[in-house]
Design a protein around this motif. Structure first.
Motif, PDB file in Angstrom:
ATOM      1  N   LEU A 196      35.769  48.116  39.154  1.00 52.96           N
ATOM      2  CA  LEU A 196      36.939  47.331  39.513  1.00 52.96           C
ATOM      3  C   LEU A 196      37.382  46.506  38.309  1.00 52.96           C
ATOM      4  O   LEU A 196      36.552  45.895  37.643  1.00 52.96           O
ATOM      5  N   THR A 197      38.678  46.487  38.022  1.00 49.36           N
ATOM      6  CA  THR A 197      39.167  45.845  36.800  1.00 49.36           C
ATOM      7  C   THR A 197      39.924  44.550  37.053  1.00 49.36           C
ATOM      8  O   THR A 197      40.500  43.993  36.124  1.00 49.36           O
ATOM      9  N   GLY A 198      39.922  44.051  38.293  1.00 49.98           N
ATOM     10  CA  GLY A 198      40.603  42.796  38.590  1.00 49.98           C
ATOM     11  C   GLY A 198      39.830  41.590  38.098  1.00 49.98           C
ATOM     12  O   GLY A 198      40.264  40.452  38.263  1.00 49.98           O
ATOM     13  N   GLY A 199      38.702  41.807  37.474  1.00 45.88           N
ATOM     14  CA  GLY A 199      37.879  40.730  36.937  1.00 45.88           C
ATOM     15  C   GLY A 199      36.455  40.824  37.440  1.00 45.88           C
ATOM     16  O   GLY A 199      36.126  41.667  38.281  1.00 45.88           O
ATOM     17  N   THR A 200      35.624  39.959  36.922  1.00 45.84           N
ATOM     18  CA  THR A 200      34.233  39.856  37.331  1.00 45.84           C
ATOM     19  C   THR A 200      33.909  38.383  37.497  1.00 45.84           C
ATOM     20  O   THR A 200      34.269  37.567  36.644  1.00 45.84           O
ATOM     21  N   VAL A 201      33.236  38.046  38.582  1.00 43.68           N
ATOM     22  CA  VAL A 201      32.778  36.677  38.788  1.00 43.68           C
ATOM     23  C   VAL A 201      31.271  36.696  38.976  1.00 43.68           C
ATOM     24  O   VAL A 201      30.709  37.674  39.440  1.00 43.68           O
ATOM     25  N   GLY A 202      30.645  35.596  38.584  1.00 42.41           N
ATOM     26  CA  GLY A 202      29.196  35.480  38.685  1.00 42.41           C
ATOM     27  C   GLY A 202      28.510  36.070  37.470  1.00 42.41           C
ATOM     28  O   GLY A 202      29.146  36.658  36.594  1.00 42.41           O
ATOM     29  N   ALA A 218      22.271  32.835  41.136  1.00 43.22           N
ATOM     30  CA  ALA A 218      22.531  33.047  42.558  1.00 43.22           C
ATOM     31  C   ALA A 218      24.042  33.048  42.815  1.00 43.22           C
ATOM     32  O   ALA A 218      24.804  32.377  42.123  1.00 43.22           O
ATOM     33  N   LEU A 219      24.463  33.792  43.803  1.00 45.71           N
ATOM     34  CA  LEU A 219      25.868  33.830  44.192  1.00 45.71           C
ATOM     35  C   LEU A 219      26.229  32.537  44.909  1.00 45.71           C
ATOM     36  O   LEU A 219      25.437  32.016  45.696  1.00 45.71           O
ATOM     37  N   THR A 220      27.424  32.009  44.637  1.00 43.57           N
ATOM     38  CA  THR A 220      27.876  30.769  45.265  1.00 43.57           C
ATOM     39  C   THR A 220      29.219  30.994  45.957  1.00 43.57           C
ATOM     40  O   THR A 220      29.926  31.966  45.676  1.00 43.57           O
ATOM     41  N   TRP A 221      29.571  30.050  46.834  1.00 41.82           N
ATOM     42  CA  TRP A 221      30.883  30.100  47.465  1.00 41.82           C
ATOM     43  C   TRP A 221      31.981  29.922  46.428  1.00 41.82           C
ATOM     44  O   TRP A 221      33.083  30.445  46.579  1.00 41.82           O
ATOM     45  N   THR A 222      31.679  29.211  45.357  1.00 40.64           N
ATOM     46  CA  THR A 222      32.651  29.073  44.271  1.00 40.64           C
ATOM     47  C   THR A 222      32.973  30.442  43.694  1.00 40.64           C
ATOM     48  O   THR A 222      34.141  30.759  43.437  1.00 40.64           O
ATOM     49  N   ASN A 223      31.964  31.296  43.505  1.00 42.80           N
ATOM     50  CA  ASN A 223      32.201  32.656  43.007  1.00 42.80           C
ATOM     51  C   ASN A 223      33.118  33.429  43.952  1.00 42.80           C
ATOM     52  O   ASN A 223      34.011  34.155  43.501  1.00 42.80           O
ATOM     53  N   ILE A 224      32.893  33.284  45.254  1.00 41.98           N
ATOM     54  CA  ILE A 224      33.708  33.999  46.241  1.00 41.98           C
ATOM     55  C   ILE A 224      35.165  33.564  46.122  1.00 41.98           C
ATOM     56  O   ILE A 224      36.082  34.396  46.074  1.00 41.98           O
ATOM     57  N   TYR A 225      35.388  32.266  46.059  1.00 39.49           N
ATOM     58  CA  TYR A 225      36.767  31.778  45.971  1.00 39.49           C
ATOM     59  C   TYR A 225      37.383  32.029  44.593  1.00 39.49           C
ATOM     60  O   TYR A 225      38.608  32.151  44.476  1.00 39.49           O
ATOM     61  N   GLN A 226      36.578  32.148  43.556  1.00 45.16           N
ATOM     62  CA  GLN A 226      37.099  32.565  42.249  1.00 45.16           C
ATOM     63  C   GLN A 226      37.630  33.990  42.336  1.00 45.16           C
ATOM     64  O   GLN A 226      38.703  34.302  41.803  1.00 45.16           O
ATOM     65  N   ALA A 227      36.881  34.868  42.992  1.00 48.37           N
ATOM     66  CA  ALA A 227      37.323  36.259  43.156  1.00 48.37           C
ATOM     67  C   ALA A 227      38.614  36.313  43.963  1.00 48.37           C
ATOM     68  O   ALA A 227      39.560  37.022  43.604  1.00 48.37           O
ATOM     69  N   ARG A 228      38.681  35.543  45.035  1.00 49.99           N
ATOM     70  CA  ARG A 228      39.888  35.515  45.860  1.00 49.99           C
ATOM     71  C   ARG A 228      41.078  34.995  45.070  1.00 49.99           C
ATOM     72  O   ARG A 228      42.182  35.531  45.161  1.00 49.99           O
TER      73      ARG A 228
END
Length: 164
Positions: free
Chosen positions: A13-19, A24-34
């Motif tokens: 996927l080329t829309g970016g990478t977070v984390g 550890a995965l965080t809710w911040t990572n989830i909302y960064q992806a969104r």
């Protein structure tokens, strides 16, 4: 096998990478992806597919002990009650433990148009007699193709895959 193959596409996927692989995965990572998807004009709703260990990180981040995490109370209640929340905002969460969890694990957030799954012949079970075992084996087959359709419509979510 189908799930494993589809999850193997997340690193394309080329829309970016977070984390990062070592954390550890965080809710911040989830909302960064969104935020990345929304800023790029990718329409929702979004599917979020995570390894069980990634979901564990998110669930423990909003448990009763972590009340200062900033997560909405409804999310904390749902996770405490059921450990799984079907959707948060315009994100539908799915977990899968079939992916290898050695070191770094990839999850993904994407619009349905990001990945392609073409099922030519559905799930079929065929019995086969095995005289040497004095039994019958069940052979499962399915004919399908998979691929990345619109790579910019998805974000890879990377984290450490340490067992809890």
């Amino acid at each position: 096998q189908v799930e494993t193959d589809l999850m193997g596409l997340f690193d394309d996927l080329t829309g970016g990478t977070v984390g990062t692989g070592g954390s550890a995965l965080t809710w911040t990572n989830i909302y960064q992806a969104r935020a990345r998807l929304a800023a790029a004009g990718v329409p929702g709703p979004y599917s979020v597919v995570l390894h069980e260990y990634q979901w564990f990180d998110l669930a423990t981040a909003v448990n009763v002990v972590a009340l200062s995490s900033g997560a909405p109370l409804r999310i904390r209640d749902e996770i405490q009650n059921r450990y799984y929340v079907g959707s948060v905002s315009d994100m539908n969460f799915y977990t899968n433990g079939v992916q290898s969890a050695a070191g770094t694990v990839y999850g993904g957030m994407f619009n349905r148009q990001a990945l392609a799954l073409d099922i030519r012949r559905g799930f079929r079970i065929e019995p086969q007699r095995d005289a040497s075992l004095r039994g019958t084996e069940l052979n499962v087959t399915m004919i399908y193709a998979k691929g990345v359709w619109r790579p910019s419509y998805g974000v890879a979510i990377v984290s450490d895959a340490t067992a809890p």
